[in-house]
Design an enzyme around this catalytic site. Structure first.
Site, mmCIF file in Angstrom:
data_model
loop_
_atom_site.group_PDB
_atom_site.id
_atom_site.type_symbol
_atom_site.label_atom_id
_atom_site.label_comp_id
_atom_site.label_asym_id
_atom_site.label_seq_id
_atom_site.Cartn_x
_atom_site.Cartn_y
_atom_site.Cartn_z
ATOM 1 N N TRP A 60 0.826 -1.209 0.000
ATOM 2 C CA TRP A 60 0.000 0.000 0.000
ATOM 3 C C TRP A 60 0.858 1.256 0.000
ATOM 4 O O TRP A 60 1.865 1.330 0.726
ATOM 5 C CB TRP A 60 -0.894 -0.001 1.230
ATOM 6 C CG TRP A 60 -1.555 1.307 1.550
ATOM 7 C CD1 TRP A 60 -0.972 2.389 2.168
ATOM 8 C CD2 TRP A 60 -2.895 1.700 1.255
ATOM 9 N NE1 TRP A 60 -1.878 3.429 2.281
ATOM 10 C CE2 TRP A 60 -3.073 3.028 1.733
ATOM 11 C CE3 TRP A 60 -3.974 1.060 0.657
ATOM 12 C CZ2 TRP A 60 -4.279 3.717 1.620
ATOM 13 C CZ3 TRP A 60 -5.172 1.747 0.549
ATOM 14 C CH2 TRP A 60 -5.317 3.053 1.023
ATOM 15 N N ASP A 63 -0.262 9.192 0.639
ATOM 16 C CA ASP A 63 0.159 10.571 0.421
ATOM 17 C C ASP A 63 1.615 10.745 -0.009
ATOM 18 O O ASP A 63 2.523 10.179 0.615
ATOM 19 C CB ASP A 63 -0.015 11.387 1.706
ATOM 20 C CG ASP A 63 -1.366 11.202 2.354
ATOM 21 O OD1 ASP A 63 -2.139 10.364 1.888
ATOM 22 O OD2 ASP A 63 -1.639 11.904 3.333
ATOM 23 N N TRP A 87 -4.186 0.058 4.165
ATOM 24 C CA TRP A 87 -3.586 1.101 4.992
ATOM 25 C C TRP A 87 -3.214 0.560 6.369
ATOM 26 O O TRP A 87 -3.959 -0.184 6.997
ATOM 27 C CB TRP A 87 -4.554 2.272 5.136
ATOM 28 C CG TRP A 87 -3.938 3.456 5.833
ATOM 29 C CD1 TRP A 87 -3.283 4.499 5.247
ATOM 30 C CD2 TRP A 87 -3.922 3.715 7.240
ATOM 31 N NE1 TRP A 87 -2.848 5.391 6.213
ATOM 32 C CE2 TRP A 87 -3.233 4.937 7.440
ATOM 33 C CE3 TRP A 87 -4.413 3.031 8.350
ATOM 34 C CZ2 TRP A 87 -3.024 5.477 8.708
ATOM 35 C CZ3 TRP A 87 -4.212 3.568 9.609
ATOM 36 C CH2 TRP A 87 -3.529 4.784 9.788
ATOM 37 N N SER A 123 1.863 12.355 7.397
ATOM 38 C CA SER A 123 2.301 13.240 6.318
ATOM 39 C C SER A 123 2.967 14.518 6.813
ATOM 40 O O SER A 123 2.765 14.960 7.942
ATOM 41 C CB SER A 123 1.106 13.608 5.434
ATOM 42 O OG SER A 123 0.606 12.477 4.777
#
EC number: 3.2.1.26
Length: 586
Positions: A60, A63, A87, A123
């Protein structure tokens, strides 16, 4: 109102009602499946795997984090699950390139390891700080689920590959205070230096249903203080993820601007990713440095109906300034749209879309996007078509290339718009709702016309990308609808009643702000097995679709140009290329 119009309005009301359920399906993009997060990939299925888009060999991804150009190399960091194809177990993976096309995978940059990020390294961004080199700002999650902002530095800033990163013990640099939501405080932007001697960064958040962008200031890039007021917020928008904030020139429509540009003749862009809907929107406006406030122009909606970088499967985007070519470049993530079980079986999920340049349109009302020129180095076999007339109901096959992995540019000439259908503003339709009703197989006046991608010869499977031109009775100007319709893309059946068991096949759409005074409009589509990226009117409207045909795959896929409008359309020029695989992709 005639009978046909009454039926049309009734259909509109039905589709508007049904559309309320569409957004709920998109919500599942980041759904957590704890029992599947660490299910290791046993093999990789290549049937729908893209050939020239960025992705690691398996597992997977989501971002893009902190893309940056440093010492002759483009760096792409991205969210990655080291253990499976859904995820979870997220780290910062790291790859480098000299040309944005061929990529070399390096060791992961950071992973959860300290009290301030043991629950997740989420992120963030990279900022080049004079005298220090690259500094990473990222969101860490502690064991209690509180989100906080941290920094990391390269072990050796002189290393152009930035192979090793250190997380200093004086983290975190920003914690949510008592007025803030500690479970919604994330994704710091690339920082910029201002003439008042402060660095600034923006962090996304929410308070109840209000989306918020907080701004933080620092003199030394270590000690950060939250400004008294958010730089901007908006009610009824929900959590603002992955904010991006940057200037654009209103006089130079060919070059990008760095974040710290302070000259005149600029506007600022504030983009946010909406956690509630899983799409993004942006506004143009002015940034008041003294007040640390951003004020949208007010020419476009500041909310869910706002302008978008991409009207399709596109999220968590991030721009960076490319010093090498004096341009701003956009990266965006496209999730899978098939089922969770399919993701696990194929052993991979998520791609980074082709990087795009970002400029202000000459009308100064919106941005325009275009694939980075480096991608053209992958073009192979080439065919062209000129001045070919297409009458109503005709489709012409584009032969001589590989339709499942191609780059197609076409300019249509439609001439007179007299036959364009009337667009009644009382319908108050969203573009995708109109596209559902006025699909590629519904005869119109001027349009629908465009490309039919990833198709079987009998169109049992196909993904049409097309325009339909209306007459706006309010403005007396053409209103151009662009659609990328995945509804007929696959014969595959749902595997169950739950969202995770159903393939997502939406009709994505956006209006294109063109006057068509010369009777022309262009379309470019990058087709790559399970992704179709389309750029209308030289990038004024961009739509990405993810599709998974059963029959129209690899050598069995076909590509057509079509017209289902009563007005004949001319293919003024069509250029199409095979797209080769990069020499190196992780």
């Amino acid at each position: 109102m005639g009978v046909s119009n009454i039926v049309f309005v009734l259909l509109l009301l039905v589709f508007i009602n049904l559309s309320n359920n569409n957004i709920k399906r998109i919500d599942a993009f980041h759904q957590i499946y704890e029992e599947l997060q660490s299910e290791s990939v046993k093999s990789v299925n290549h049937l729908h795997r893209p050939g020239f888009h960025f992705q690691p060999p398996k597992n997977w991804i989501n971002d893009p984090n902190g893309p940056v150009y440093y010492k002759g190399l483009y760096h792409l960091f991205y969210q990655y699950n080291t253990k499976g194809a859904v995820w979870g177990n997220i780290i910062w993976a790291h790859s480098v390139s000299k040309d944005l096309v061929n990529w070399e995978a390096l060791e992961p940059a950071i992973h959860p390891s300290k009290w301030f990020d043991i629950g997740g390294t989420w992120s963030g961004s990279i900022t080049i700080v004079p005298g220090k080199g690259p500094v990473m700002l990222y969101t860490g999650v502690n064991q209690n689920g509180t989100q906080m902002q941290n920094y990391a530095i390269p072990d050796d800033p002189s290393d152009p590959y930035l192979r090793k990163w250190i997380k200093p013990d004086d983290n975190p640099i920003a914690m949510p205070d008592y007025t803030m939501n500690g479970s919604a405080f994330r994704d710091p932007t690339t920082a910029w230096f201002s003439k008042d001697g402060h660095w600034r960064t923006v962090v996304g958040s929410r308070r109840k249903h209000r989306g918020i962008a907080y701004i933080y200031r620092s003199r030394d890039f270590k000690h950060w203080v939250k400004a008294k007021h958010p730089i901007h917020s908006k009610q009824s928008t929900g959590m603002w993820e992955c904010p991006d904030f940057f200037p654009v020139s209103i006089t130079d429509f060919e070059n990008g601007l760095d974040l710290d540009y302070t000259g005149a003749n600029t506007k600022h862009v504030l983009k946010v990713s909406l956690d509630v809907t899983r799409y993004e929107y942006y506004t143009l406006g002015k940034y008041d440095l003294k007040k640390d406030r951003y004020i949208p122009d007010g020419n476009t909606p500041d909310g869910w109906d706002g302008l978008r970088f991409d009207y399709g499967n596109f999220y968590a985007s991030k721009t960076f300034f490319d010093y090498k070519k004096n341009r701003r470049v956009l990266w965006g993530w496209a999730n899978e749209s098939d089922t969770v079980q399919d993701d696990i079986m194929k052993g991979w999920a998520g791609i980074q879309l082709i990087p795009r340049t970002v400029l202000l349109d000459s009308n100064k009302k919106q941005l325009v996007f275009w694939p980075a020129e480096e991608i053209e180095s992958l073009r192979g076999n080439y065919i062209r078509m000129n001045n070919h007339n297409i009458k109503m109901g005709q489709r012409i096959e584009v032969k001589g290339i590989t339709p499942a992995q191609a780059d197609v540019e076409v300019t249509f000439y439609v001439g007179s718009l007299e036959k364009a259908e009337i667009f009644d503003p009382r319908f108050t339709l969203k573009p995708f709702e109109l596209c559902k009703i006025k699909g590629s197989d519904v005869t119109g006046g001027v349009g629908p016309f465009g490309l039919i991608t990833l198709a079987t010869p009998d169109l049992e499977e196909h993904t049409p990308v097309f325009f339909r031109v209306f007459k706006d009775t309010t403005t007396h100007k053409p209103k151009v609808l662009m659609c990328s319709d995945a509804r007929p893309s696959s014969l595959k059946q749902d595997q169950g009643p739950l969202a995770k068991d159903r393939m997502y096949k939406p009709s994505f759409a956006g209006f294109v702000d063109v006057d068509m005074a010369d009777g022309r409009i262009s379309l470019r589509s990058l087709i790559d097995h399970s992704v179709v990226e389309s750029f209308g009117a030289l990038g004024k409207t961009v739509i990405t679709s993810r599709v998974y045909p059963v029959k129209a795959v690899q050598q069995n896929a076909h590509l057509y140009v079509f017209n289902n409008g009563t007005q004949s359309v001319t293919i003024e020029s069509l250029n199409a290329w095979n797209m080769q695989r990069p020499l190196q992709m992780n």
